[in-house]
Design a protein around this motif. Structure first.
Motif, mmCIF file in Angstrom:
data_model
loop_
_atom_site.group_PDB
_atom_site.id
_atom_site.type_symbol
_atom_site.label_atom_id
_atom_site.label_comp_id
_atom_site.label_asym_id
_atom_site.label_seq_id
_atom_site.Cartn_x
_atom_site.Cartn_y
_atom_site.Cartn_z
ATOM 1 N N ASP A 111 0.793 -1.083 0.070
ATOM 2 C CA ASP A 111 -0.088 -0.012 -0.209
ATOM 3 C C ASP A 111 0.905 1.157 -0.006
ATOM 4 O O ASP A 111 0.625 2.135 -0.733
ATOM 5 C CB ASP A 111 -1.083 -0.040 1.118
ATOM 6 N N ARG A 112 1.842 1.127 0.667
ATOM 7 C CA ARG A 112 2.782 2.357 1.013
ATOM 8 C C ARG A 112 3.485 2.712 -0.391
ATOM 9 O O ARG A 112 3.643 3.927 -0.699
ATOM 10 C CB ARG A 112 3.756 2.281 2.038
ATOM 11 N N GLY A 113 3.910 1.522 -1.101
ATOM 12 C CA GLY A 113 4.585 1.587 -2.215
ATOM 13 C C GLY A 113 3.688 2.024 -3.389
ATOM 14 O O GLY A 113 4.073 2.972 -4.377
ATOM 15 N N HIS A 114 2.419 1.725 -3.533
ATOM 16 C CA HIS A 114 1.205 2.268 -4.517
ATOM 17 C C HIS A 114 1.538 3.773 -3.993
ATOM 18 O O HIS A 114 1.294 4.422 -5.246
ATOM 19 C CB HIS A 114 0.149 1.516 -4.048
ATOM 20 N N ARG A 115 1.300 4.226 -2.775
ATOM 21 C CA ARG A 115 0.989 5.806 -2.686
ATOM 22 C C ARG A 115 2.317 6.336 -3.046
ATOM 23 O O ARG A 115 2.195 7.449 -3.368
ATOM 24 C CB ARG A 115 0.836 5.866 -1.081
ATOM 25 N N ALA A 116 3.491 5.632 -3.111
ATOM 26 C CA ALA A 116 4.602 6.395 -3.497
ATOM 27 C C ALA A 116 4.772 6.260 -5.030
ATOM 28 O O ALA A 116 5.977 6.756 -5.561
ATOM 29 C CB ALA A 116 5.779 5.753 -2.939
ATOM 30 N N GLY A 117 3.955 5.728 -5.688
ATOM 31 C CA GLY A 117 4.192 5.533 -7.269
ATOM 32 C C GLY A 117 5.043 4.427 -7.560
ATOM 33 O O GLY A 117 5.348 4.203 -9.067
ATOM 34 N N ALA A 118 5.268 3.570 -6.687
ATOM 35 C CA ALA A 118 5.994 2.299 -7.152
ATOM 36 C C ALA A 118 5.160 1.114 -7.731
ATOM 37 O O ALA A 118 3.819 0.863 -7.423
ATOM 38 C CB ALA A 118 6.621 1.649 -6.003
ATOM 39 N N LYS A 119 5.749 0.448 -8.876
ATOM 40 C CA LYS A 119 4.977 -0.571 -9.469
ATOM 41 C C LYS A 119 5.151 -1.907 -8.782
ATOM 42 O O LYS A 119 4.129 -2.626 -8.836
ATOM 43 C CB LYS A 119 5.543 -0.637 -10.914
ATOM 44 N N TRP A 120 6.489 -1.980 -8.148
ATOM 45 C CA TRP A 120 6.529 -3.376 -7.551
ATOM 46 C C TRP A 120 7.061 -3.382 -6.117
ATOM 47 O O TRP A 120 8.007 -2.234 -5.797
ATOM 48 C CB TRP A 120 7.783 -3.903 -8.288
ATOM 49 N N TRP A 162 17.729 -15.034 -3.987
ATOM 50 C CA TRP A 162 16.440 -15.412 -4.316
ATOM 51 C C TRP A 162 15.574 -14.359 -4.260
ATOM 52 O O TRP A 162 15.070 -13.710 -3.254
ATOM 53 C CB TRP A 162 15.676 -16.657 -3.407
ATOM 54 N N LEU A 163 15.177 -13.864 -5.715
ATOM 55 C CA LEU A 163 14.621 -12.635 -6.059
ATOM 56 C C LEU A 163 13.001 -12.909 -6.329
ATOM 57 O O LEU A 163 12.763 -13.723 -7.147
ATOM 58 C CB LEU A 163 15.316 -12.093 -7.250
ATOM 59 N N ALA A 164 12.098 -12.103 -5.676
ATOM 60 C CA ALA A 164 10.825 -12.222 -5.897
ATOM 61 C C ALA A 164 10.363 -10.909 -6.164
ATOM 62 O O ALA A 164 10.898 -9.932 -5.537
ATOM 63 C CB ALA A 164 10.007 -12.992 -4.841
ATOM 64 N N GLN A 165 8.928 -10.443 -6.608
ATOM 65 C CA GLN A 165 8.273 -9.360 -6.640
ATOM 66 C C GLN A 165 6.927 -9.750 -6.525
ATOM 67 O O GLN A 165 6.474 -10.576 -6.996
ATOM 68 C CB GLN A 165 8.881 -8.519 -7.972
ATOM 69 N N ARG A 166 6.224 -8.541 -6.245
ATOM 70 C CA ARG A 166 4.589 -8.550 -6.532
ATOM 71 C C ARG A 166 4.275 -7.082 -6.837
ATOM 72 O O ARG A 166 5.069 -6.230 -6.357
ATOM 73 C CB ARG A 166 3.946 -9.028 -5.439
ATOM 74 N N ALA A 167 3.228 -6.948 -7.363
ATOM 75 C CA ALA A 167 2.780 -5.882 -7.760
ATOM 76 C C ALA A 167 2.215 -5.093 -6.327
ATOM 77 O O ALA A 167 1.579 -5.505 -5.447
ATOM 78 C CB ALA A 167 1.440 -5.752 -8.732
ATOM 79 N N THR A 168 2.540 -3.412 -6.379
ATOM 80 C CA THR A 168 1.976 -2.767 -5.314
ATOM 81 C C THR A 168 0.377 -2.621 -5.392
ATOM 82 O O THR A 168 -0.103 -2.782 -6.750
ATOM 83 C CB THR A 168 2.635 -1.203 -5.133
ATOM 84 N N GLY A 169 -0.361 -2.040 -4.507
ATOM 85 C CA GLY A 169 -1.638 -1.714 -4.707
ATOM 86 C C GLY A 169 -2.175 -1.342 -3.416
ATOM 87 O O GLY A 169 -1.760 -1.790 -2.091
ATOM 88 N N PRO A 170 -3.344 -0.702 -3.459
ATOM 89 C CA PRO A 170 -4.138 -0.294 -2.087
ATOM 90 C C PRO A 170 -4.368 -1.463 -1.358
ATOM 91 O O PRO A 170 -4.731 -2.578 -1.813
ATOM 92 C CB PRO A 170 -5.460 0.162 -2.401
ATOM 93 N N ALA A 171 -4.221 -1.508 0.071
ATOM 94 C CA ALA A 171 -4.649 -2.617 0.752
ATOM 95 C C ALA A 171 -4.872 -2.351 2.137
ATOM 96 O O ALA A 171 -4.724 -1.369 2.649
ATOM 97 C CB ALA A 171 -3.338 -3.694 1.005
ATOM 98 N N THR A 172 -5.765 -3.095 2.823
ATOM 99 C CA THR A 172 -6.071 -3.153 4.057
ATOM 100 C C THR A 172 -5.360 -3.921 4.890
ATOM 101 O O THR A 172 -5.347 -5.213 4.536
ATOM 102 C CB THR A 172 -7.628 -3.453 4.305
ATOM 103 N N HIS A 173 -4.416 -3.237 5.791
ATOM 104 C CA HIS A 173 -3.324 -3.716 6.844
ATOM 105 C C HIS A 173 -3.862 -3.940 8.105
ATOM 106 O O HIS A 173 -3.496 -4.908 8.894
ATOM 107 C CB HIS A 173 -2.376 -3.473 6.357
#
Length: 186
Positions: A111-120, A162-173
């Protein structure tokens, strides 16, 4: 529970927290985090505003480092052109295990990444810790590749590739977020 930015006076607590996690990981049969983390490097990330703590009343329940800086030699130039944030040192106190607090922290980071404009959201995990890798896969991350060549930042052999990623997005935490608004990533 509330999440706040770590402060320099939290350094000793965070170092002890990591030692507790290393001891637990050792009991699970992994050498992850066996080497003590340099206090000066942790202090620098705290002062940069990249370290966050989850507090349950006066108890530190978890911590995460969320930074726009990638460790060298892991991600390609093309990948680094995409706006992203990197997760490091996600740790949950043994007193708070079994509550999916780590998963909630990952949602908060997304969620924070999404608000910062990050894709991943991206991370590098211990190459020999299959349980940790499964944990991240179960929390929506996709394995990108495993890097075994090269030296880690501290000059030792590459063990966390070991590299991994997931898309950012709004979330309820569910945390009360006491952190400042995130800086935009480019």
């Amino acid at each position: 529970m509330r999440i706040c930015s770590a402060q320099p006076h939290d350094l000793a607590k965070l170092l002890a927290f990591r030692q507790e996690a290393a001891a637990w990981l050792s009991r699970l049969g992994t050498d992850q985090w066996r080497r003590p983390y340099p206090a000066d490097k942790l202090l620098a990330t705290i002062e940069a505003g990249d370290v966050f703590m989850v507090r349950d009343s006066d108890v530190t329940a978890a911590t995460i480092t969320l930074t726009p800086e990638a460790e060298g030699g892991l991600w390609t130039a093309e990948e680094l052109e995409e706006p992203c944030l990197f997760i490091n040192k996600l740790t949950v106190a043994r007193t708070h295990s079994g509550q999916d607090l780590g998963g909630r922290l990952l949602d908060w980071a997304g969620d924070r990444g999404h608000r910062a404009g990050a894709k991943w959201l991206r991370l590098d995990a211990w190459t020999t810790n299959a349980g940790l890798q499964a944990y991240y896969l179960n929390h929506g991350f996709q394995h990108v590749r495993t890097v075994r060549q090269g030296l880690a930042v501290n000059g030792g052999p590459r063990v966390s590739g070991w590299l991994a990623q997931r898309a950012t997005g709004p979330a309820t935490h569910g945390f009360i977020d006491e952190t400042a608004s995130p800086n935009r990533v480019s």
